[in-house]
Design a protein around this motif. Sequence first.
Motif, PDB file in Angstrom:
ATOM      1  N   TYR A  48      42.585  49.026  35.492  1.00  0.00           N
ATOM      2  CA  TYR A  48      42.484  48.465  34.145  1.00  0.00           C
ATOM      3  C   TYR A  48      41.177  48.920  33.509  1.00  0.00           C
ATOM      4  O   TYR A  48      41.135  49.346  32.352  1.00  0.00           O
ATOM      5  CB  TYR A  48      42.573  46.940  34.203  1.00  0.00           C
ATOM      6  N   ASN A  49      40.112  48.830  34.284  1.00  0.00           N
ATOM      7  CA  ASN A  49      38.816  49.415  33.943  1.00  0.00           C
ATOM      8  C   ASN A  49      38.050  49.593  35.250  1.00  0.00           C
ATOM      9  O   ASN A  49      38.601  49.359  36.335  1.00  0.00           O
ATOM     10  CB  ASN A  49      38.044  48.556  32.923  1.00  0.00           C
ATOM     11  N   GLN A  50      36.796  49.988  35.179  1.00  0.00           N
ATOM     12  CA  GLN A  50      36.058  50.304  36.397  1.00  0.00           C
ATOM     13  C   GLN A  50      35.793  49.090  37.273  1.00  0.00           C
ATOM     14  O   GLN A  50      35.469  49.225  38.460  1.00  0.00           O
ATOM     15  CB  GLN A  50      34.728  50.976  36.045  1.00  0.00           C
ATOM     16  N   ASN A  51      35.955  47.878  36.708  1.00  0.00           N
ATOM     17  CA  ASN A  51      35.698  46.661  37.461  1.00  0.00           C
ATOM     18  C   ASN A  51      36.962  45.931  37.912  1.00  0.00           C
ATOM     19  O   ASN A  51      36.865  44.902  38.599  1.00  0.00           O
ATOM     20  CB  ASN A  51      34.846  45.693  36.630  1.00  0.00           C
ATOM     21  N   ASN A  52      38.121  46.431  37.536  1.00  0.00           N
ATOM     22  CA  ASN A  52      39.367  45.762  37.887  1.00  0.00           C
ATOM     23  C   ASN A  52      40.427  46.812  38.221  1.00  0.00           C
ATOM     24  O   ASN A  52      40.786  47.624  37.354  1.00  0.00           O
ATOM     25  CB  ASN A  52      39.864  44.891  36.731  1.00  0.00           C
ATOM     26  N   ARG A  53      40.907  46.788  39.454  1.00  0.00           N
ATOM     27  CA  ARG A  53      41.927  47.755  39.854  1.00  0.00           C
ATOM     28  C   ARG A  53      42.833  47.157  40.933  1.00  0.00           C
ATOM     29  O   ARG A  53      42.458  46.240  41.661  1.00  0.00           O
ATOM     30  CB  ARG A  53      41.284  49.055  40.334  1.00  0.00           C
TER      31      ARG A  53
ATOM     32  N   GLY B 226      43.891  44.245  45.625  1.00  0.00           N
ATOM     33  CA  GLY B 226      43.258  44.065  44.329  1.00  0.00           C
ATOM     34  C   GLY B 226      41.762  43.922  44.458  1.00  0.00           C
ATOM     35  O   GLY B 226      41.243  43.458  45.487  1.00  0.00           O
ATOM     36  N   PHE B 227      41.029  44.324  43.408  1.00  0.00           N
ATOM     37  CA  PHE B 227      39.571  44.229  43.350  1.00  0.00           C
ATOM     38  C   PHE B 227      39.170  43.854  41.946  1.00  0.00           C
ATOM     39  O   PHE B 227      39.615  44.485  40.970  1.00  0.00           O
ATOM     40  CB  PHE B 227      38.938  45.572  43.739  1.00  0.00           C
TER      41      PHE B 227
END
Length: 405
Positions: free
Chosen positions: A214-219, A259-260
């Motif tokens: 989704y962005n560099q902080n959420n994948r 997830g992260f």
Amino acid sequence: MNKKQIFTRSVITVAIALASSQTMAAGFQLNAQSATGLGRAFSGDGVIADNASTMAKNAASMALFDAPALSLGVIAIDTDVNVKNTLYNNKPINDASIGGTSYAPNIYYIQPINDKFSVGASLYSNFGTKTEFKEGYKADLFGGLTDVKSVNLGLSAAYRINQHFSVGGGLDIIHGSGKLQRGRNNPLLGGKNTVDIDADGIALGYNLGAIYEYNQNNRFGLSYRYSPTIKAKGDIHAPGNYSNEKLKIPLPSILEFSGFNKLNDKFAVHYSIQWIEWSAFDQLSTTGGNFTKDYQWQNSWHYSVGGTYYLNNDWTLRAGYMHDTSAQGNITSISVPDSDRNWLSGGFSYHLDSKSTIDFGLTYLIGKDVDVSESQYLAPGIKPSVSATTRANAWLYGLQYSRSF
């Protein structure tokens, strides 16, 4: 054929079944891919991409690297397996402690080719279990020694489709080997072991993966690992062997979601759900069809959640919890203890400089008491049996060095 020969051949048949189940760590599956993963109970391990070991869980994660990366380390697996309240042929015998220590080394390398394409290679162990009953154990026909190792050589590639989607996959070359002894120092065989087996085999599997950022902080990531059937060749030192046949060992395929989410500059949460197709392990059989043994295992699950705290430029702290469910159903064994398990994990990374880190992970794996009952027909009038309560706990210690170039 006399009773001694019938007895010996029948015990060999039973022992082959037990050896092969341990060869694939059946009922005692331990993750041992990296020290960083160990420290967070392998939660989110396929998408965190903090070092090259992430490729063991999801090949698509290699697309998240913009520079070459190397990780190498080792995990020590110290098992504490107890067999108590034991009846052998309906007579009580002493309790037994059959745990042991095994070591699972690992090495990973990722090489980005350009901003779209990356390749990598890995070498690690999926299983590393050792159980050993003491010499003279009265139910040694069901116990004995089992020392098992496996090595997975992986060759993988990943492709970044755009800023949100990446895919990957690879080939797994799996080598499994095991040593088994049953009925040791048998007086009917002049003090030799009733069964003394070395078995090994090689098979090919593959893995596929995808990641959505989704962005560099959420994948988020999804991966599938196809596990093959290993055909193990056994060196059996006893009369009446299966030297002209191989034992077919079906391994379980694995599906995993990870997830992260990095909530702020200091803290991130991560999680995974893993499905393991243990129902594939329905039976063991030889290539010539002279031996078949049913196991009828059930599919199992892993659920893990963890957190990472970025303390400062030098230290990163992590912790995690995992619950995984038993693969065994109605068929159980004192030599392959199994139950639902809980993982309590913690670890840290110390950053030597901007490109290299030392990582440490620690897990305490907690099992449950399980009532076991098994017997085996050997010959007319000879059908030994054993019943007991088993419990398997373990400590896992991981140390790792990681570097980018």
